[in-house]
Design an enzyme around this catalytic site. Structure first.
Site, PDB file in Angstrom:
ATOM      1  N   ARG A   1       0.846  -1.194   0.000  1.00 38.46           N
ATOM      2  CA  ARG A   1       0.000   0.000   0.000  1.00 38.46           C
ATOM      3  C   ARG A   1       0.877   1.239   0.000  1.00 38.46           C
ATOM      4  O   ARG A   1       1.774   1.363   0.843  1.00 38.46           O
ATOM      5  CB  ARG A   1      -0.864   0.043   1.267  1.00 38.46           C
ATOM      6  CG  ARG A   1      -2.034  -0.899   1.269  1.00 38.46           C
ATOM      7  CD  ARG A   1      -3.268  -0.235   0.673  1.00 38.46           C
ATOM      8  NE  ARG A   1      -4.290  -1.256   0.440  1.00 38.46           N
ATOM      9  CZ  ARG A   1      -5.365  -1.399   1.198  1.00 38.46           C
ATOM     10  NH1 ARG A   1      -5.560  -0.588   2.221  1.00 38.46           N
ATOM     11  NH2 ARG A   1      -6.250  -2.322   0.921  1.00 38.46           N
TER      12      ARG A   1
ATOM     13  N   THR B   1      -1.065   7.583  -0.409  1.00 43.79           N
ATOM     14  CA  THR B   1      -2.398   7.512  -1.040  1.00 43.79           C
ATOM     15  C   THR B   1      -3.231   6.339  -0.514  1.00 43.79           C
ATOM     16  O   THR B   1      -4.444   6.290  -0.737  1.00 43.79           O
ATOM     17  CB  THR B   1      -2.264   7.318  -2.556  1.00 43.79           C
ATOM     18  OG1 THR B   1      -1.635   6.047  -2.784  1.00 43.79           O
ATOM     19  CG2 THR B   1      -1.409   8.409  -3.192  1.00 43.79           C
TER      20      THR B   1
ATOM     21  N   ASP C   1       6.774 -12.335  12.734  1.00 39.46           N
ATOM     22  CA  ASP C   1       6.798 -11.998  11.300  1.00 39.46           C
ATOM     23  C   ASP C   1       7.079 -13.266  10.497  1.00 39.46           C
ATOM     24  O   ASP C   1       8.187 -13.823  10.551  1.00 39.46           O
ATOM     25  CB  ASP C   1       7.867 -10.934  11.034  1.00 39.46           C
ATOM     26  CG  ASP C   1       7.791 -10.430   9.592  1.00 39.46           C
ATOM     27  OD1 ASP C   1       7.584  -9.229   9.405  1.00 39.46           O
ATOM     28  OD2 ASP C   1       7.936 -11.249   8.658  1.00 39.46           O
TER      29      ASP C   1
ATOM     30  N   ASP D   1      10.088 -13.063   7.941  1.00 33.71           N
ATOM     31  CA  ASP D   1      11.393 -13.074   8.616  1.00 33.71           C
ATOM     32  C   ASP D   1      11.715 -14.449   9.187  1.00 33.71           C
ATOM     33  O   ASP D   1      12.856 -14.907   9.107  1.00 33.71           O
ATOM     34  CB  ASP D   1      11.403 -12.044   9.752  1.00 33.71           C
ATOM     35  CG  ASP D   1      11.622 -10.623   9.233  1.00 33.71           C
ATOM     36  OD1 ASP D   1      11.996 -10.468   8.054  1.00 33.71           O
ATOM     37  OD2 ASP D   1      11.390  -9.681  10.004  1.00 33.71           O
TER      38      ASP D   1
HETATM   39  N1  URA Z   1       2.413 -10.393   9.134  1.00 36.36           N
HETATM   40  C1  URA Z   1       3.156 -11.272   9.852  1.00 36.36           C
HETATM   41  O1  URA Z   1       4.101 -11.865   9.331  1.00 36.36           O
HETATM   42  N2  URA Z   1       2.861 -11.452  11.148  1.00 36.36           N
HETATM   43  C2  URA Z   1       1.828 -10.835  11.761  1.00 36.36           C
HETATM   44  O2  URA Z   1       1.589 -11.072  12.936  1.00 36.36           O
HETATM   45  C3  URA Z   1       1.055  -9.923  10.988  1.00 36.36           C
HETATM   46  C4  URA Z   1       1.382  -9.726   9.682  1.00 36.36           C
END
Ligand code: URA
Length: 210
Positions: free
Chosen positions: A105, A109, A201, A204
């Site tokens: 995103r 905008t 994440d 990651d």
């Molecule tokens: N994306 C992720 O990798 N983990 C989250 O908790 C939210 C979005």
């Protein structure tokens, strides 16, 4: 038609999800587990694929048996974390084609910006399974689904490991006909946009980046 939300609470999926969530699970094991869960989920979500009866010869006799019929499948990972789910699905549906979508995103905008979009050329004739491990706000999944619809896609399912209620609501609002398949529905999003309790994440943890 209103899409449905299915939480696939198969014990094998739930067991593996526990280890995916744990902080001490390292990159190698995390990647293997996401792959295995995606495979098990693919097995569950293809339960309703149509089959047709065929007549075959075994070494012993002639018999009737079943083969898949109907539309072909397309797997659509949302970059980057969705890539971690592709091989698991392909293991069970090896003839599926894979399209990739990458988007973000624009912070000013708030319009979705597609930086990558490469699909099989017959997406309008395929049953598409969009894969992304985390359905958090639902923004990128919703935008990806819209991109597919804009290019003619007619049949789309969304498959995620973990969702926040906010993300599910966003998809149901924007794309009410899309069925959503989850391994778990978690509590909420925190102020940083992470799913709670979640797994951190996903990108990651899959690729060992921070
Ligand atoms: N994306 C992720 O990798 N983990 C989250 O908790 C939210 C979005």
């Amino acid at each position: 038609m209103m899409g449905n939300v299915f939480v696939l609470d198969h014990p094998l999926i739930q067991h593996k999800l526990t280890y995916v969530r744990k902080t001490e699970t390292g990159t190698k094991e995390f990647r293997e587990l996401v792959d295995e869960i995606a495979g098990l989920m693919a097995y569950e979500i293809t339960r309703d694929l149509p089959v047709e009866e065929v007549t075959i010869e075994t070494p012993v006799t002639t018999t009737k048996s079943y083969v898949l019929t109907g539309k072909k499948i397309g797997i659509v990972p949302i970059l980057r974390a969705g890539l971690g789910m592709v091989e698991g699905v392909l293991r069970h549906i090896p003839t599926a084609k894979v399209g990739h979508v990458g988007l973000y995103r624009d912070p000013d905008t708030l319009m979705p910006h597609e930086y990558y979009f490469k699909m099989p050329n017959d997406i309008e004739e395929r049953d598409l399974i969009v894969v992304d491990p985390m359905l958090a706000t639902g923004g990128s999944a919703s935008d990806a689904i819209q991109s597919l619809k804009n290019r003619g896609a007619k049949s789309i399912k969304l498959m995620c490991l973990i969702a926040a209620p906010e993300g599910v609501e966003a998809i149901r609002e924007a794309h009410p006909e899309v069925d959503i398949y989850l391994a778990a529905m978690d509590e909420k999003l925190n102020d940083h946009g992470y799913i709670v309790p979640g797994l951190g994440d996903a990108g990651d943890r899959l690729y060992g980046t921070k």
